[in-house]
Enzyme design. Structure first.
Site, PDB file in Angstrom:
ATOM      1  CE  LYS A   3      -8.410  -6.090  -4.763  1.00  0.00           C
ATOM      2  NZ  LYS A   3      -7.882  -5.680  -3.431  1.00  0.00           N
ATOM      3  CE1 TYR A  43      -3.083  -7.812  -4.068  1.00  0.00           C
ATOM      4  CE2 TYR A  43      -4.395  -9.785  -4.445  1.00  0.00           C
ATOM      5  CZ  TYR A  43      -4.255  -8.405  -4.488  1.00  0.00           C
ATOM      6  OH  TYR A  43      -5.289  -7.620  -4.949  1.00  0.00           O
ATOM      7  CG  ASN A 106      -9.792  -3.102  -1.601  1.00  0.00           C
ATOM      8  OD1 ASN A 106      -9.756  -4.073  -2.346  1.00  0.00           O
ATOM      9  ND2 ASN A 106      -8.707  -2.535  -1.103  1.00  0.00           N
ATOM     10  CG  HIS A 109      -4.868  -5.191  -8.060  1.00  0.00           C
ATOM     11  ND1 HIS A 109      -3.990  -5.024  -7.034  1.00  0.00           N
ATOM     12  CD2 HIS A 109      -4.122  -5.230  -9.198  1.00  0.00           C
ATOM     13  CE1 HIS A 109      -2.742  -4.980  -7.516  1.00  0.00           C
ATOM     14  NE2 HIS A 109      -2.805  -5.108  -8.831  1.00  0.00           N
ATOM     15  CD  GLU A 120      -0.026  -6.169 -10.557  1.00  0.00           C
ATOM     16  OE1 GLU A 120      -0.869  -5.340 -10.960  1.00  0.00           O
ATOM     17  OE2 GLU A 120       0.424  -6.169  -9.382  1.00  0.00           O
TER      18      GLU A 120
HETATM   19  P1  ADP Z   1      -3.879  -1.459  -2.936  1.00  0.00           P
HETATM   20  O1  ADP Z   1      -4.822  -2.552  -3.382  1.00  0.00           O
HETATM   21  O2  ADP Z   1      -4.602  -0.158  -2.746  1.00  0.00           O
HETATM   22  O3  ADP Z   1      -2.661  -1.323  -3.810  1.00  0.00           O
HETATM   23  P2  ADP Z   1      -2.158  -2.748  -0.983  1.00  0.00           P
HETATM   24  O4  ADP Z   1      -1.257  -3.097  -2.128  1.00  0.00           O
HETATM   25  O5  ADP Z   1      -1.552  -2.063   0.192  1.00  0.00           O
HETATM   26  O6  ADP Z   1      -3.389  -1.841  -1.474  1.00  0.00           O
HETATM   27  O7  ADP Z   1      -2.867  -4.057  -0.435  1.00  0.00           O
HETATM   28  C1  ADP Z   1      -3.334  -5.053  -1.325  1.00  0.00           C
HETATM   29  C2  ADP Z   1      -4.687  -5.524  -0.860  1.00  0.00           C
HETATM   30  O8  ADP Z   1      -4.560  -6.175   0.412  1.00  0.00           O
HETATM   31  C3  ADP Z   1      -5.706  -4.407  -0.595  1.00  0.00           C
HETATM   32  O9  ADP Z   1      -6.332  -3.945  -1.760  1.00  0.00           O
HETATM   33  C4  ADP Z   1      -6.670  -5.092   0.336  1.00  0.00           C
HETATM   34  O10 ADP Z   1      -7.524  -5.998  -0.353  1.00  0.00           O
HETATM   35  C5  ADP Z   1      -5.702  -5.896   1.210  1.00  0.00           C
HETATM   36  N1  ADP Z   1      -5.274  -5.099   2.373  1.00  0.00           N
HETATM   37  C6  ADP Z   1      -4.329  -4.138   2.397  1.00  0.00           C
HETATM   38  N2  ADP Z   1      -4.174  -3.601   3.627  1.00  0.00           N
HETATM   39  C7  ADP Z   1      -5.039  -4.264   4.413  1.00  0.00           C
HETATM   40  C8  ADP Z   1      -5.371  -4.181   5.805  1.00  0.00           C
HETATM   41  N3  ADP Z   1      -4.751  -3.319   6.625  1.00  0.00           N
HETATM   42  N4  ADP Z   1      -6.323  -5.021   6.271  1.00  0.00           N
HETATM   43  C9  ADP Z   1      -6.939  -5.900   5.457  1.00  0.00           C
HETATM   44  N5  ADP Z   1      -6.683  -6.029   4.127  1.00  0.00           N
HETATM   45  C10 ADP Z   1      -5.753  -5.218   3.615  1.00  0.00           C
HETATM   46 MG    MG Z   2      -1.076  -2.575  -4.109  1.00  0.00          MG
END
Ligand code: ADP
Ligand code: MG
Length: 132
Positions: A3, A43, A106, A109, A120
């Site tokens: 990212k 997303y 974070n 992905h 994807e």
């Molecule tokens: P992952 O990336 O671990 O699969 P998710 O699919 O739940 O997690 O969420 C996609 C992305 O959205 C996350 O990686 C993060 O960048 C963002 N995100 C998810 N939950 C939150 C939250 N509670 N607050 C802010 N950003 C979030």
């Molecule tokens: Mg996810």
């Protein structure tokens, strides 16, 4: 996908090295920038959630690195290598533990199912690039 936070901080090489050392084969790789439309489509499952607009802004804020990885049990093993979405909960030695700054920003992905991994992969690459 690496990212924009991680690409901006110069972590591409270190993250790809961790991916290789964990036994994944990189079969397609590209550095690019998502448009607003791309990020919303990628997303779309999160559309309507409180963090969605921030997520779109973040994911379009700089370049990303898209990769297709191959391994037995790749989806689950990559999620393990990634660590929890919230880096404060990510296990020691995971990519997010080392490189993520927050639940929003974070670093990496990972696909959450084989079906979504295919979707994807198709989002970023044409078949000939993956199976060359
Ligand atoms: P992952 O990336 O671990 O699969 P998710 O699919 O739940 O997690 O969420 C996609 C992305 O959205 C996350 O990686 C993060 O960048 C963002 N995100 C998810 N939950 C939150 C939250 N509670 N607050 C802010 N950003 C979030
Ligand atoms: Mg996810």
């Amino acid at each position: 996908m690496i990212k924009p936070d991680a690409t901006a901080k110069g972590y591409i090489g270190a993250i790809l090295q961790m991916i290789n050392e964990a036994g994944f084969k990189i079969v397609a790789l590209k550095m690019t920038r998502l448009t607003d439309e791309d990020a919303r489509a990628f997303y779309k499952i999160h559309q309507g959630k409180p963090f969605f607009e921030n997520l779109v802004d973040f994911m379009t804020s700089g370049k990303i690195v898209a990769a297709v990885l191959e391994k037995e049990n790749a989806v689950e093993d990559f999620r393990t290598l990634l660590g929890s979405t919230n880096p404060q909960e990510a296990a020691q030695g995971t990519i997010r533990n080392k490189f993520a700054e927050s639940i929003s920003y974070n670093a990496v992905h990972g696909s959450d199912s084989d079906e979504n991994a295919q979707i994807e992969s198709d989002f970023f690459f044409v078949e000939e690039e993956v199976y060359a």
